[in-house]
Every structure is written in C-alpha cells, then in structure tokens.
Motif scaffolding. Sequence first.
Motif, short mmCIF file in Angstrom:
data_model
loop_
_atom_site.label_atom_id
_atom_site.label_comp_id
_atom_site.label_asym_id
_atom_site.label_seq_id
_atom_site.Cartn_x
_atom_site.Cartn_y
_atom_site.Cartn_z
N ASP A 1 4.31 -5.12 -10.72
CA ASP A 1 4.04 -3.70 -10.99
C ASP A 1 2.69 -3.62 -11.70
O ASP A 1 2.51 -4.24 -12.75
CB ASP A 1 5.16 -3.16 -11.88
N PRO A 2 1.71 -2.90 -11.12
CA PRO A 2 0.38 -2.86 -11.74
C PRO A 2 0.35 -2.14 -13.10
O PRO A 2 -0.56 -2.36 -13.88
CB PRO A 2 -0.47 -2.12 -10.71
N LEU A 3 1.35 -1.32 -13.40
CA LEU A 3 1.37 -0.61 -14.68
C LEU A 3 2.08 -1.39 -15.77
O LEU A 3 1.65 -1.40 -16.92
CB LEU A 3 2.03 0.76 -14.52
N HIS A 4 3.21 -2.02 -15.43
CA HIS A 4 4.05 -2.66 -16.44
C HIS A 4 4.11 -4.18 -16.32
O HIS A 4 4.64 -4.83 -17.21
CB HIS A 4 5.47 -2.08 -16.38
N GLY A 5 3.62 -4.74 -15.22
CA GLY A 5 3.61 -6.19 -15.05
C GLY A 5 4.92 -6.81 -14.62
O GLY A 5 5.01 -8.02 -14.49
N ASP A 6 5.95 -5.98 -14.41
CA ASP A 6 7.24 -6.52 -13.98
C ASP A 6 7.13 -7.08 -12.57
O ASP A 6 6.37 -6.59 -11.74
CB ASP A 6 8.31 -5.42 -13.99
N ARG A 7 7.93 -8.10 -12.28
CA ARG A 7 7.95 -8.72 -10.95
C ARG A 7 9.01 -8.05 -10.08
O ARG A 7 10.10 -7.74 -10.55
CB ARG A 7 8.24 -10.20 -11.04
N PHE A 8 8.67 -7.86 -8.82
CA PHE A 8 9.59 -7.31 -7.83
C PHE A 8 9.47 -8.13 -6.56
O PHE A 8 8.43 -8.74 -6.30
CB PHE A 8 9.22 -5.86 -7.48
N CYS A 9 10.50 -8.13 -5.73
CA CYS A 9 10.43 -8.68 -4.38
C CYS A 9 10.50 -7.51 -3.42
O CYS A 9 11.50 -6.80 -3.38
CB CYS A 9 11.58 -9.66 -4.12
N PHE A 10 9.43 -7.31 -2.68
CA PHE A 10 9.33 -6.22 -1.72
C PHE A 10 9.44 -6.80 -0.31
O PHE A 10 8.96 -7.90 -0.04
CB PHE A 10 8.01 -5.48 -1.84
N SER A 11 10.01 -6.02 0.58
CA SER A 11 10.08 -6.40 1.99
C SER A 11 8.71 -6.29 2.63
O SER A 11 7.89 -5.46 2.24
CB SER A 11 11.04 -5.48 2.74
N ILE A 12 8.47 -7.14 3.62
CA ILE A 12 7.25 -7.07 4.42
C ILE A 12 7.61 -6.36 5.72
O ILE A 12 8.61 -6.69 6.37
CB ILE A 12 6.66 -8.45 4.70
N TYR A 13 6.82 -5.37 6.06
CA TYR A 13 7.05 -4.55 7.24
C TYR A 13 5.87 -4.67 8.20
O TYR A 13 4.77 -5.05 7.80
CB TYR A 13 7.17 -3.06 6.85
N GLU A 14 6.12 -4.30 9.44
CA GLU A 14 5.02 -4.13 10.39
C GLU A 14 5.11 -2.72 10.95
O GLU A 14 6.19 -2.12 11.02
CB GLU A 14 5.03 -5.18 11.49
N VAL A 15 3.96 -2.20 11.31
CA VAL A 15 3.86 -0.85 11.85
C VAL A 15 2.76 -0.87 12.91
O VAL A 15 1.79 -1.61 12.78
CB VAL A 15 3.57 0.19 10.74
N GLU A 16 2.95 -0.09 13.97
CA GLU A 16 1.93 0.01 15.01
C GLU A 16 1.26 1.37 14.91
O GLU A 16 1.92 2.40 14.95
CB GLU A 16 2.53 -0.18 16.40
N ILE A 17 -0.07 1.33 14.77
CA ILE A 17 -0.87 2.54 14.66
C ILE A 17 -2.01 2.42 15.67
O ILE A 17 -2.82 1.51 15.56
CB ILE A 17 -1.44 2.72 13.23
N ALA B 1 6.02 -3.38 0.93
CA ALA B 1 6.22 -2.08 0.30
C ALA B 1 7.59 -2.02 -0.36
O ALA B 1 8.53 -2.67 0.08
CB ALA B 1 6.09 -0.95 1.31
N GLY B 2 7.67 -1.19 -1.39
CA GLY B 2 8.94 -0.96 -2.06
C GLY B 2 8.76 0.06 -3.16
O GLY B 2 7.66 0.48 -3.47
N GLU B 3 9.89 0.44 -3.75
CA GLU B 3 9.88 1.42 -4.84
C GLU B 3 9.99 0.71 -6.19
O GLU B 3 10.90 -0.07 -6.41
CB GLU B 3 11.05 2.39 -4.70
N PHE B 4 9.03 0.98 -7.07
CA PHE B 4 9.11 0.47 -8.43
C PHE B 4 10.18 1.24 -9.20
O PHE B 4 10.90 0.68 -10.02
CB PHE B 4 7.77 0.62 -9.15
#
Length: 83
Positions: A23-39, A48-51
């Motif tokens: 987390d860039p504000l608090h420094g806590d560690r998270f595990c976020f999923s990796i996604y793919e998207v076609e644009i 991406a994920g929710e802090f």
Amino acid sequence: MLFGVNIFDYGWKPTGRMAEVRDPLHGDRFCFSIYEVEIGKIRYEFAAGEFSNCVWGFYLPAEKEAPLPFQPESGGKISPVSG
C-alpha cells in the motif's frame, strides 16, 4: 485511467497468478490478483485489488520487458500506477 482507458469499462480475465504489493500510503503488504484485459486488440496484464472499500490499487511490471508473473518468489518487482 489505465492504458488510456477507464479500466472498469473492460472485462478483466484472472490469470490465476498473484503479485505481492505494498500500500503506497500505509506500507501494508497485500496479495493482488494479476489480470489480463484486451483493449484495441492488444492484451495487457496488470495486478489490481482493493486496499479498502472502493480504494483500488493498480500495478504494472516495473520494467516494460519484465517477464510475468510477478510472483514474490520470482524476484519480479512491481510499481504502483500513478495518475
């Protein structure tokens, strides 16, 4: 905006891989999923994920040519997306 578009307007496909992020504000560690998207017929990958409720974090490879996945044991680095 991510990749020049509102990323929430596109379908995200989970890759089944995870990225360890801070987390860039608090420094806590998270595990976020990796996604793919076609644009525009181009495939992109991002973590991406929710802090917290409605507070999202988006991460891209630290190096454009970095191999995926960004799993912690692979030594891959990730950087927060600004802007």
